[in-house]
Write an enzyme that holds these catalytic residues in place. Structure first.
Site, PDB file in Angstrom:
ATOM      1  N   ASP A   1       0.937  -1.245   0.110  1.00 57.89           N
ATOM      2  CA  ASP A   1       0.040  -0.093   0.133  1.00 57.89           C
ATOM      3  C   ASP A   1       0.864   1.276  -0.144  1.00 57.89           C
ATOM      4  O   ASP A   1       0.326   2.238   0.711  1.00 57.89           O
ATOM      5  CB  ASP A   1      -0.804  -0.040   1.306  1.00 57.89           C
ATOM      6  CG  ASP A   1      -1.995  -1.239   1.374  1.00 57.89           C
ATOM      7  OD1 ASP A   1      -2.155  -1.802   0.081  1.00 57.89           O
ATOM      8  OD2 ASP A   1      -2.226  -1.815   2.351  1.00 57.89           O
TER       9      ASP A   1
ATOM     10  N   LYS B   1       1.948   2.277  -5.132  1.00 60.51           N
ATOM     11  CA  LYS B   1       2.391   1.800  -6.361  1.00 60.51           C
ATOM     12  C   LYS B   1       1.323   2.107  -7.568  1.00 60.51           C
ATOM     13  O   LYS B   1       1.915   2.421  -8.363  1.00 60.51           O
ATOM     14  CB  LYS B   1       2.818   0.448  -5.971  1.00 60.51           C
ATOM     15  CG  LYS B   1       3.720   0.078  -5.028  1.00 60.51           C
ATOM     16  CD  LYS B   1       3.782  -1.605  -4.841  1.00 60.51           C
ATOM     17  CE  LYS B   1       2.505  -2.113  -4.330  1.00 60.51           C
ATOM     18  NZ  LYS B   1       2.024  -2.043  -2.936  1.00 60.51           N
TER      19      LYS B   1
ATOM     20  N   GLY C   1      -4.630  -4.319  -3.748  1.00 55.62           N
ATOM     21  CA  GLY C   1      -5.660  -3.330  -4.010  1.00 55.62           C
ATOM     22  C   GLY C   1      -4.877  -1.988  -4.540  1.00 55.62           C
ATOM     23  O   GLY C   1      -4.204  -1.413  -3.621  1.00 55.62           O
ATOM     24  N   HIS C   2      -4.996  -1.613  -5.752  1.00 57.44           N
ATOM     25  CA  HIS C   2      -3.889  -0.508  -6.284  1.00 57.44           C
ATOM     26  C   HIS C   2      -5.021   0.616  -6.489  1.00 57.44           C
ATOM     27  O   HIS C   2      -5.649   0.345  -7.381  1.00 57.44           O
ATOM     28  CB  HIS C   2      -3.077  -0.954  -7.446  1.00 57.44           C
ATOM     29  CG  HIS C   2      -1.851  -2.157  -7.122  1.00 57.44           C
ATOM     30  ND1 HIS C   2      -1.103  -2.507  -7.964  1.00 57.44           N
ATOM     31  CD2 HIS C   2      -1.604  -2.431  -5.511  1.00 57.44           C
ATOM     32  CE1 HIS C   2      -0.170  -3.278  -7.092  1.00 57.44           C
ATOM     33  NE2 HIS C   2      -0.624  -3.349  -5.757  1.00 57.44           N
TER      34      HIS C   2
ATOM     35  N   GLN D   1       2.298  -6.096  -3.429  1.00 63.91           N
ATOM     36  CA  GLN D   1       2.598  -5.841  -1.968  1.00 63.91           C
ATOM     37  C   GLN D   1       3.953  -5.103  -1.906  1.00 63.91           C
ATOM     38  O   GLN D   1       3.914  -4.050  -2.783  1.00 63.91           O
ATOM     39  CB  GLN D   1       2.640  -7.581  -1.487  1.00 63.91           C
ATOM     40  CG  GLN D   1       1.360  -8.275  -1.308  1.00 63.91           C
ATOM     41  CD  GLN D   1       0.735  -8.838  -2.963  1.00 63.91           C
ATOM     42  OE1 GLN D   1       1.539  -9.556  -3.445  1.00 63.91           O
ATOM     43  NE2 GLN D   1      -0.482  -8.494  -2.976  1.00 63.91           N
TER      44      GLN D   1
HETATM   45  P1  GDP Z   1      -1.054   0.273  -3.583  1.00 62.25           P
HETATM   46  O1  GDP Z   1      -1.408  -0.872  -3.030  1.00 62.25           O
HETATM   47  O2  GDP Z   1       0.591   0.608  -3.338  1.00 62.25           O
HETATM   48  O3  GDP Z   1      -1.215   0.764  -4.878  1.00 62.25           O
HETATM   49  O4  GDP Z   1      -1.381   1.589  -2.557  1.00 62.25           O
HETATM   50  P2  GDP Z   1      -3.109   1.675  -2.270  1.00 62.25           P
HETATM   51  O5  GDP Z   1      -3.863   2.017  -3.535  1.00 62.25           O
HETATM   52  O6  GDP Z   1      -3.417   0.494  -1.300  1.00 62.25           O
HETATM   53  O7  GDP Z   1      -3.035   2.699  -1.077  1.00 62.25           O
HETATM   54  C1  GDP Z   1      -2.574   3.993  -1.274  1.00 62.25           C
HETATM   55  C2  GDP Z   1      -3.554   5.151  -1.151  1.00 62.25           C
HETATM   56  O8  GDP Z   1      -2.944   6.308  -0.916  1.00 62.25           O
HETATM   57  C3  GDP Z   1      -4.799   5.130  -1.779  1.00 62.25           C
HETATM   58  O9  GDP Z   1      -5.904   5.506  -1.425  1.00 62.25           O
HETATM   59  C4  GDP Z   1      -4.326   6.216  -2.891  1.00 62.25           C
HETATM   60  O10 GDP Z   1      -5.384   7.032  -3.554  1.00 62.25           O
HETATM   61  C5  GDP Z   1      -3.728   7.454  -1.852  1.00 62.25           C
HETATM   62  N1  GDP Z   1      -2.433   8.160  -2.045  1.00 62.25           N
HETATM   63  C6  GDP Z   1      -1.445   7.811  -2.955  1.00 62.25           C
HETATM   64  N2  GDP Z   1      -0.550   8.798  -2.988  1.00 62.25           N
HETATM   65  C7  GDP Z   1      -1.073   9.641  -2.063  1.00 62.25           C
HETATM   66  C8  GDP Z   1      -0.556  10.870  -1.487  1.00 62.25           C
HETATM   67  O11 GDP Z   1       0.869  11.395  -1.777  1.00 62.25           O
HETATM   68  N3  GDP Z   1      -0.998  11.224  -0.223  1.00 62.25           N
HETATM   69  C9  GDP Z   1      -2.236  10.901  -0.197  1.00 62.25           C
HETATM   70  N4  GDP Z   1      -2.882  11.585   0.853  1.00 62.25           N
HETATM   71  N5  GDP Z   1      -2.781   9.771  -0.576  1.00 62.25           N
HETATM   72  C10 GDP Z   1      -2.182   9.301  -1.520  1.00 62.25           C
HETATM   73  P1  IMO Z   2      -0.798  -4.118  -2.246  1.00 63.83           P
HETATM   74  O1  IMO Z   2      -0.443  -4.700  -3.692  1.00 63.83           O
HETATM   75  C1  IMO Z   2      -0.938  -4.678   2.267  1.00 63.83           C
HETATM   76  C2  IMO Z   2      -0.897  -8.635   3.611  1.00 63.83           C
HETATM   77  C3  IMO Z   2      -2.147  -9.281   4.287  1.00 63.83           C
HETATM   78  C4  IMO Z   2      -1.468 -10.026   5.232  1.00 63.83           C
HETATM   79  C5  IMO Z   2      -0.338 -10.799   4.472  1.00 63.83           C
HETATM   80  C6  IMO Z   2      -0.628 -12.370   3.693  1.00 63.83           C
HETATM   81  O2  IMO Z   2      -2.215  -3.344  -2.449  1.00 63.83           O
HETATM   82  O3  IMO Z   2       0.337  -3.323  -1.597  1.00 63.83           O
HETATM   83  P2  IMO Z   2      -2.367 -12.846   1.828  1.00 63.83           P
HETATM   84  O4  IMO Z   2      -3.636 -12.577   1.778  1.00 63.83           O
HETATM   85  O5  IMO Z   2      -1.338 -12.246   0.837  1.00 63.83           O
HETATM   86  O6  IMO Z   2      -1.909 -14.431   2.053  1.00 63.83           O
HETATM   87  O7  IMO Z   2      -2.006 -12.191   3.077  1.00 63.83           O
HETATM   88  O8  IMO Z   2      -0.036  -9.692   3.427  1.00 63.83           O
HETATM   89  N1  IMO Z   2      -1.184  -8.242   2.417  1.00 63.83           N
HETATM   90  C7  IMO Z   2      -1.181  -7.001   1.982  1.00 63.83           C
HETATM   91  N2  IMO Z   2      -0.806  -5.487   2.747  1.00 63.83           N
HETATM   92  N3  IMO Z   2      -0.960  -4.461   0.743  1.00 63.83           N
HETATM   93  C8  IMO Z   2      -1.344  -5.661  -0.185  1.00 63.83           C
HETATM   94  O9  IMO Z   2      -1.168  -5.508  -1.472  1.00 63.83           O
HETATM   95  C9  IMO Z   2      -1.127  -6.810   0.462  1.00 63.83           C
HETATM   96  N4  IMO Z   2      -1.387  -8.248   0.166  1.00 63.83           N
HETATM   97  C10 IMO Z   2      -1.137  -8.821   1.103  1.00 63.83           C
HETATM   98  O10 IMO Z   2      -2.815  -8.311   5.046  1.00 63.83           O
HETATM   99  O11 IMO Z   2      -1.001  -9.414   6.369  1.00 63.83           O
HETATM  100 MG    MG Z   3      -2.772  -1.907  -1.700  1.00 65.31          MG
END
Ligand code: GDP
Ligand code: IMO
Ligand code: MG
Length: 429
Positions: A13, A16, A40-41, A228
């Site tokens: 998270d 990316k 979840g991107h 991840q």
């Molecule tokens: P990923 O899994 O690495 O793609 O990240 P996620 O989408 O799960 O989580 C990142 C969250 O931060 C999302 O809700 C984005 O919309 C938000 N986000 C991304 N860059 C920024 C930032 O610079 N500031 C803030 N406040 N939110 C951001």
């Molecule tokens: P993105 O791509 C954050 C965590 C789960 C758990 C561990 C194992 O959005 O960054 P799994 O279901 O993979 O067997 O769970 O890894 N986990 C993540 N945490 N972002 C993710 O993906 C994750 N994918 C798995 O919460 O601790």
């Molecule tokens: Mg994510």
């Protein structure tokens, strides 16, 4: 510049998805090569928010080919839903998405098994998976005998293969799962489910490995999207509190089938603080008002499961380790705006373990759990940075904070992010 990789340097998270979407127009192909619907991107374009689980984050641009590679595990129901969600918003993912025939399928028994064993305590805590069947599917992939790949969905032997596996799974899972779950394991029903998946996805299933090799031969540019984060890597992360794939930079080649020699740029992505979802050691975790404040300002709730993310200060020991592991050439530092509301900020520069100062990440979860962070305190900037568009416009304390992090993790800053939107990004590379 053949292949650039975007790799999370923390526990996932790191934003990316935002970075991949932004970089994608400079590339011909965007590639997902490991993980599955546990990812979840998020991509934000003005008022539109897209949450992608299997589909690569280059999908919003119709010019870019998107590829799901052999190393990904696919839950077809969720993928089909994801595709129709995009279609309902005017995007046509079927036109520019390829799915590897080698990718493994997350089957109904994997979902049952993940749910059944998720609460199991391992090393004092439960892993807290995303319940997306990831671990059980990768386990069957490595075990081979009970695995189903995308190509099998269109095979004439599908029905007999499903019957054999269902027979075995019913007895293997009986002691773990509820009678209702076991009753779901009906070979005929599952075979017809698979036929539906084949119909819905069949036109996209192909040999993506040759496709990527041909693209490289033609001089096309690939953008590899990690899922991840490196600390969740099965071999190099905080085992057993990890995911089941190589989510650090070392997994790019094995998951995608492109040779390591074709990779020439690694961009490590990190938040300006730390978060983690699920169980496992987290030395800089803040179980107080400061942690809650980061969670609320950063809206730190899981993109896939909605769970509140655990929040803490930036851990330079951990990121220095993952930056080396992934060979990061640039650091993309995200969520800087979230830190605008603190008088002072802390960065973990070393750990204290049994009275000794250490600056390396221990390999054992139990040892990491005993590490106490040694902090360096920096002054906050207490000023909105969401409209900053160039490095010169940051308050001087923000620059000091970013520079110190870059120095501590030994990689130059490449991208700075001050909000979720595309335009809230400063490129330095
Ligand atoms: P990923 O899994 O690495 O793609 O990240 P996620 O989408 O799960 O989580 C990142 C969250 O931060 C999302 O809700 C984005 O919309 C938000 N986000 C991304 N860059 C920024 C930032 O610079 N500031 C803030 N406040 N939110 C951001
Ligand atoms: P993105 O791509 C954050 C965590 C789960 C758990 C561990 C194992 O959005 O960054 P799994 O279901 O993979 O067997 O769970 O890894 N986990 C993540 N945490 N972002 C993710 O993906 C994750 N994918 C798995 O919460 O601790
Ligand atoms: Mg994510």
């Amino acid at each position: 510049m053949p292949a650039t990789c975007v790799i999370g340097l923390q526990w996932g998270d790191e934003a990316k998805g935002k970075l991949v979407d932004l970089l994608a127009p400079n590339y011909d192909v965007v590639v997902r090569y490991q993980g599955g619907a546990n990812a979840g991107h998020t991509v934000v374009t003005g008022k539109e928010v897209y949450k992608l689980h299997h589909v690569p984050s280059g999908i919003l641009s119709s010019q870019i080919q998107n590829v799901i590679c052999p190393g990904v595990v696919i839950e077809p129901n969720m993928l089909i839903q994801e595709l129709s969600g995009l279609e309902s918003r005017g995007i046509h993912p079927r036109r520019n998405l390829m799915i590897s025939e080698r990718a493994h399928v997350v089957m109904p028994w994997h979902m049952i098994e993940d749910r059944a064993i998720n609460k199991t305590v391992v090393s004092g805590e439960s892993i807290g998976t995303t319940n997306r069947g990831i671990g059980p599917c990768y386990r069957d992939k490595v075990g081979r005998t009970h695995a189903i790949r995308m190509a099998d969905l269109v095979s004439p032997q599908l029905s007999s293969r499903i019957s054999e596996i269902v027979h075995a799974k019913r007895s293997l899972l009986a002691p773990l799962a509820s009678p209702e779950d076991i009753a779901q394991l009906d070979a005929e029903k599952i075979t017809s489910l698979c036929r539906g998946w084949a119909e819905a996805l069949g036109s996209m299933i192909c040999d993506t490995t040759y496709f990527l090799h041909d693209q490289l031969d033609e001089g096309k540019k690939l953008l590899m999207e990690g899922a991840q984060g490196s600390l969740l890597d099965i071999d190099h992360g905080t085992f057993p509190f990890v995911t089941s794939s190589n989510s650090s930079g070392v997994g790019v080649s094995s998951g995608s089938g492109i040779p390591p020699s074709s990779i020439d740029r690694m961009i490590g992505v990190a938040k300006a603080y730390s978060t983690r979802v699920g169980g496992g050691p987290f030395p800089t975790e803040l179980l107080d008002e400061t942690g809650n404040k980061i969670r609320e300002i950063g809206r730190e709730y899981g993109t896939t499961t909605g769970r509140p993310r655990r929040c803490g200060w930036f851990d330079a020991v951990a990121v220095r380790y993952t930056a080396r592991l992934s060979g990061a050439n640039y650091l993309s530092l995200m969520m800087l705006d979230v830190l605008s509301h603190f008088d002072e900020l802390k960065v973990c520069v070393a750990y204290e373990l049994d009275g000794q100062r250490i600056d390396r990440l221990p390999s054992q979860a139990d040892t990491l759990r005993r590490c106490k962070p040694i902090y360096e305190t920096l002054p906050g900037w207490n000023q909105d940075v969401t409209k900053v568009r160039s490095i010169e416009d940051f308050p001087s304390n923000a620059r000091k904070y970013m520079d110190r992090i870059s120095e501590l993790v030994s990689i130059p800053l490449g991208v700075l992010s001050v909000g979720p939107d595309r335009e809230q990004t400063i490129f330095l590379m």
